[in-house]
Scaffold this active site. Structure first.
Site, PDB file in Angstrom:
ATOM      1  N   PRO A   1      -7.253  -1.779   4.098  1.00  0.00           N
ATOM      2  CA  PRO A   1      -8.336  -2.261   4.972  1.00  0.00           C
ATOM      3  C   PRO A   1      -9.762  -2.058   4.451  1.00  0.00           C
ATOM      4  CG  PRO A   1      -7.345  -0.273   5.866  1.00  0.00           C
ATOM      5  CD  PRO A   1      -6.525  -0.640   4.684  1.00  0.00           C
TER       6      PRO A   1
ATOM      7  N   TYR B   1     -19.656   3.035   4.574  1.00  0.00           N
ATOM      8  CA  TYR B   1     -18.486   3.349   3.745  1.00  0.00           C
ATOM      9  C   TYR B   1     -18.897   4.516   2.845  1.00  0.00           C
ATOM     10  CZ  TYR B   1     -16.410  -1.232   4.909  1.00  0.00           C
ATOM     11  OH  TYR B   1     -15.869  -2.321   5.554  1.00  0.00           O
TER      12      TYR B   1
ATOM     13  N   LYS C   1     -10.375  -7.258   5.014  1.00  0.00           N
ATOM     14  CA  LYS C   1      -9.908  -8.609   4.685  1.00  0.00           C
ATOM     15  C   LYS C   1      -8.616  -9.057   5.356  1.00  0.00           C
ATOM     16  CE  LYS C   1     -13.218  -9.833   2.036  1.00  0.00           C
ATOM     17  NZ  LYS C   1     -14.253 -10.120   3.026  1.00  0.00           N
TER      18      LYS C   1
ATOM     19  N   HIS D   1     -23.957  -8.380  11.819  1.00  0.00           N
ATOM     20  CA  HIS D   1     -24.433  -7.352  10.888  1.00  0.00           C
ATOM     21  C   HIS D   1     -24.945  -7.996   9.603  1.00  0.00           C
ATOM     22  CE1 HIS D   1     -22.537  -3.397  12.510  1.00  0.00           C
ATOM     23  NE2 HIS D   1     -23.152  -4.088  13.436  1.00  0.00           N
TER      24      HIS D   1
ATOM     25  N   TYR E   1     -17.524  -9.553   0.302  1.00  0.00           N
ATOM     26  CA  TYR E   1     -17.380  -8.931   1.627  1.00  0.00           C
ATOM     27  C   TYR E   1     -17.669  -9.950   2.726  1.00  0.00           C
ATOM     28  CZ  TYR E   1     -17.507  -5.229   5.151  1.00  0.00           C
ATOM     29  OH  TYR E   1     -17.233  -4.435   6.239  1.00  0.00           O
TER      30      TYR E   1
HETATM   31  P1  FAD Z   1       0.200  -9.671  13.028  1.00  0.00           P
HETATM   32  O1  FAD Z   1      -1.074  -9.367  13.668  1.00  0.00           O
HETATM   33  O2  FAD Z   1       1.026  -8.629  12.443  1.00  0.00           O
HETATM   34  O3  FAD Z   1       1.031 -10.572  14.017  1.00  0.00           O
HETATM   35  C1  FAD Z   1       2.385 -10.896  13.785  1.00  0.00           C
HETATM   36  C2  FAD Z   1       3.059 -11.095  15.122  1.00  0.00           C
HETATM   37  O4  FAD Z   1       4.392 -11.518  14.904  1.00  0.00           O
HETATM   38  C3  FAD Z   1       3.141  -9.811  15.936  1.00  0.00           C
HETATM   39  O5  FAD Z   1       2.689 -10.052  17.242  1.00  0.00           O
HETATM   40  C4  FAD Z   1       4.616  -9.455  15.905  1.00  0.00           C
HETATM   41  O6  FAD Z   1       5.017  -8.768  17.078  1.00  0.00           O
HETATM   42  C5  FAD Z   1       5.246 -10.823  15.789  1.00  0.00           C
HETATM   43  N1  FAD Z   1       6.583 -10.815  15.200  1.00  0.00           N
HETATM   44  C6  FAD Z   1       7.019 -10.098  14.143  1.00  0.00           C
HETATM   45  N2  FAD Z   1       8.312 -10.364  13.899  1.00  0.00           N
HETATM   46  C7  FAD Z   1       8.688 -11.280  14.810  1.00  0.00           C
HETATM   47  C8  FAD Z   1       9.913 -11.921  15.072  1.00  0.00           C
HETATM   48  N3  FAD Z   1      11.001 -11.676  14.339  1.00  0.00           N
HETATM   49  N4  FAD Z   1       9.980 -12.807  16.103  1.00  0.00           N
HETATM   50  C9  FAD Z   1       8.863 -13.063  16.856  1.00  0.00           C
HETATM   51  N5  FAD Z   1       7.677 -12.442  16.654  1.00  0.00           N
HETATM   52  C10 FAD Z   1       7.595 -11.574  15.632  1.00  0.00           C
HETATM   53  N6  FAD Z   1      -7.158  -5.325   8.890  1.00  0.00           N
HETATM   54  C11 FAD Z   1      -8.446  -5.148   8.697  1.00  0.00           C
HETATM   55  O7  FAD Z   1      -9.091  -6.024   8.123  1.00  0.00           O
HETATM   56  N7  FAD Z   1      -9.068  -4.009   9.178  1.00  0.00           N
HETATM   57  C12 FAD Z   1      -8.387  -3.044   9.865  1.00  0.00           C
HETATM   58  O8  FAD Z   1      -8.957  -2.051  10.285  1.00  0.00           O
HETATM   59  C13 FAD Z   1      -7.031  -3.210  10.057  1.00  0.00           C
HETATM   60  N8  FAD Z   1      -6.309  -2.262  10.698  1.00  0.00           N
HETATM   61  C14 FAD Z   1      -4.962  -2.461  10.831  1.00  0.00           C
HETATM   62  C15 FAD Z   1      -4.185  -1.490  11.458  1.00  0.00           C
HETATM   63  C16 FAD Z   1      -2.796  -1.641  11.566  1.00  0.00           C
HETATM   64  C17 FAD Z   1      -1.965  -0.582  12.248  1.00  0.00           C
HETATM   65  C18 FAD Z   1      -2.183  -2.795  11.014  1.00  0.00           C
HETATM   66  C19 FAD Z   1      -0.680  -2.978  11.098  1.00  0.00           C
HETATM   67  C20 FAD Z   1      -2.964  -3.758  10.418  1.00  0.00           C
HETATM   68  C21 FAD Z   1      -4.352  -3.605  10.309  1.00  0.00           C
HETATM   69  N9  FAD Z   1      -5.152  -4.564   9.699  1.00  0.00           N
HETATM   70  C22 FAD Z   1      -6.449  -4.379   9.541  1.00  0.00           C
HETATM   71  C23 FAD Z   1      -4.615  -5.807   9.225  1.00  0.00           C
HETATM   72  C24 FAD Z   1      -4.838  -6.934  10.226  1.00  0.00           C
HETATM   73  O9  FAD Z   1      -4.751  -6.419  11.527  1.00  0.00           O
HETATM   74  C25 FAD Z   1      -3.792  -7.981   9.937  1.00  0.00           C
HETATM   75  O10 FAD Z   1      -4.078  -8.494   8.661  1.00  0.00           O
HETATM   76  C26 FAD Z   1      -3.711  -9.074  10.972  1.00  0.00           C
HETATM   77  O11 FAD Z   1      -3.211  -8.577  12.166  1.00  0.00           O
HETATM   78  C27 FAD Z   1      -2.825 -10.210  10.469  1.00  0.00           C
HETATM   79  O12 FAD Z   1      -2.542 -11.099  11.515  1.00  0.00           O
HETATM   80  P2  FAD Z   1      -1.150 -11.851  11.588  1.00  0.00           P
HETATM   81  O13 FAD Z   1      -1.245 -12.706  12.791  1.00  0.00           O
HETATM   82  O14 FAD Z   1      -0.829 -12.434  10.273  1.00  0.00           O
HETATM   83  O15 FAD Z   1      -0.068 -10.699  11.781  1.00  0.00           O
HETATM   84  C1  PHB Z   2     -12.880  -1.732  11.782  1.00  0.00           C
HETATM   85  O1  PHB Z   2     -13.899  -1.835  12.468  1.00  0.00           O
HETATM   86  O2  PHB Z   2     -11.795  -1.463  12.293  1.00  0.00           O
HETATM   87  C2  PHB Z   2     -12.955  -1.893  10.315  1.00  0.00           C
HETATM   88  C3  PHB Z   2     -14.129  -2.314   9.743  1.00  0.00           C
HETATM   89  C4  PHB Z   2     -14.214  -2.468   8.364  1.00  0.00           C
HETATM   90  C5  PHB Z   2     -13.122  -2.173   7.572  1.00  0.00           C
HETATM   91  C6  PHB Z   2     -11.936  -1.762   8.157  1.00  0.00           C
HETATM   92  C7  PHB Z   2     -11.856  -1.615   9.539  1.00  0.00           C
HETATM   93  O3  PHB Z   2     -13.219  -2.288   6.225  1.00  0.00           O
END
Ligand code: FAD
Ligand code: PHB
Length: 390
Positions: free
Chosen positions: A289, A198, A293, A72, A385
């Site tokens: 979100p 947005y 980021k 994009h 962004y």
């Molecule tokens: P996570 O993806 O949370 O991974 C952590 C992992 O550790 C998980 O698999 C969990 O099961 C595991 N874990 C936790 N505790 C333990 C333990 N005690 N022992 C072993 N394993 C454990 N970001 C955006 O930019 N846009 C979005 O639209 C967006 N939507 C989101 C929607 C939701 C519902 C959530 C919760 C987050 C969203 N985010 C979004 C944020 C983004 O998804 C996260 O920033 C990203 O997943 C971070 O990755 P991570 O690997 O640090 O953590």
């Molecule tokens: C998404 O596609 O899930 C998405 C995209 C942009 C955002 C948040 C979520 O700022």
């Protein structure tokens, strides 16, 4: 058993770090408390900064992204029934990629299967030990047996609710929650837009994203206490059409395959380091979100920590000791941007006084008008962004 790096959590952060270590010949084990199916089923972020794409390409982990990701060139900002395009290529010479976190996690896992990585799902009760010593370990329960993994370093990639951050004595955090949440849907319908939209609307924020040319991802601002049961599919489409509509444009509707409500928060831990433990991704910080980021910050942390761990095994400890400070300095800029985008685009229904509420809304419109009207302001948004350097 023994490994060099014990990683807790198989989200995008933990899985990507494993690949960086593998390429440098550093052994690792990943312990994940949930099942493989659960991890693969989580639908979350959708936008990759150019820097995140570059890292995946450098690591040879971009085959699926190259095939299925959508490049994009900017975003649309919308308010008062007008839609304005910001062209990131023209403004800052950068693009972003639309590629679901779910697809990224699936690809990283497939690649771990291919190289025979030690990734253990349903490993519960993980507890890091001896973090202040030269011989840390992680205890856990896997396949009904207690396991102990002796290692040189422990990485907390275990998300916001993980066990690693609380294992740091005296750690503090700065945080705020927002008086709104996002209702997100996935729908089997081609996107009605080229770039993401947005939109600020008097009824609340709305956004149009996508996962592919066949699947749309859309969001609506709702109150944090609302139940998804109160949002029928018809009500969701009606609200999306009302908030995203501009003259001469119609939102295409399709079958909703997933819907959920997510609260929004900003959170930063005071440190990402304690002795032999390092935190990456959501374990150390959370953003709302709106700036897209969360996933990108996790990738940025991992790129930095991965390089530092590789340097450490080659006898240079300095990048590892600089990791927490560098990652947090970048993260505070990301926090500022995410908060700014969030507050500019959401309706602040919590402001009790009607005149103050209207003042707030009108100053947000003023901010949006300034942003789309000034090339400098557009460039500042585009630069952040599309992603700050790692
Ligand atoms: P996570 O993806 O949370 O991974 C952590 C992992 O550790 C998980 O698999 C969990 O099961 C595991 N874990 C936790 N505790 C333990 C333990 N005690 N022992 C072993 N394993 C454990 N970001 C955006 O930019 N846009 C979005 O639209 C967006 N939507 C989101 C929607 C939701 C519902 C959530 C919760 C987050 C969203 N985010 C979004 C944020 C983004 O998804 C996260 O920033 C990203 O997943 C971070 O990755 P991570 O690997 O640090 O953590
Ligand atoms: C998404 O596609 O899930 C998405 C995209 C942009 C955002 C948040 C979520 O700022």
């Amino acid at each position: 058993m023994r490994t060099q790096v014990a990683i807790i959590g198989a989200g995008p952060a933990g899985l990507l770090l494993g690949h960086i270590l593998h390429r440098a010949g550093i052994s690792f084990t990943i312990l994940e408390q949930k099942s493989r199916e659960y991890v693969l089923g989580r639908i979350r972020a959708g936008v990759l900064e150019q820097g995140s794409v570059d890292i995946l390409r450098e690591l040879g982990l971009d085959a699926d992204l190259a095939e299925r990701g959508l490049t994009h060139h900017g975003i649309h900002l919308q308010y008062e029934g007008q839609r304005h395009h910001l062209d990131f290529v023209d403004l800052v010479g950068r693009t972003v990629s639309i590629y679901g976190q779910q697809a990224l996690v699936a690809h990283l896992l497939r690649e771990h299967d291919r190289i025979g990585s030690d990734v253990r799902f349903e490993a519960t009760d993980a507890v890091p030990h001896g973090l202040e010593t030269g011989t840390p370990s992680v205890a856990a329960v896997h396949e009904g047996r207690e396991v102990r993994i002796d290692c040189d370093f422990v990485v907390g990639a275990d998300g916001y609710h993980g066990v690693c951050r609380p294992a740091i004595p005296g750690i503090r955090a700065w945080e705020r929650s927002y008086p709104y949440a996002w209702l997100g849907i996935l729908a089997d319908v081609p996107p009605s837009t080229d770039d993401l939209i947005y939109a600020l609307h008097p009824d609340g924020f709305a956004m149009h994203s996508m996962r592919s040319l066949e699947v749309s991802r859309l969001y609506l601002q709702v109150d944090p206490g609302e139940s998804i049961d109160d949002w029928s599919d018809a009500r969701i489409w009606e609200a999306l059409q009302a908030r995203l509509g501009v003259p001469g444009w119609m939102l295409q509707q399709g079958t909703i395959t997933e819907k959920s409500i997510t609260p929004m928060r900003s959170f930063v831990a005071s440190t990402l380091e304690h002795g032999r433990l390092f935190l990456v991704g959501d374990a150390g910080h959370i953003v709302p979100p709106t700036g897209a980021k969360g996933l990108n910050s996790a990738i940025a942390d991992v790129a930095l920590l991965g390089r530092a761990l590789v340097a450490q095994t080659r006898g240079d400890e300095r990048p590892l000791r600089a990791y927490s400070g560098s990652a947090l300095a970048r993260q505070w800029k990301v926090q500022q941007f995410s908060q700014w985008m969030t507050e500019m685009l959401h309706v602040h229904r919590d402001v009790a006084d009607a005149s103050a509420r209207e003042f707030r809304y009108r100053s947000q419109v003023g901010q949006l008008e300034y942003t789309v009207g000034s090339r400098h302001a557009q460039a500042a948004l585009a630069e952040q962004y599309a992603g700050l350097p790692f």
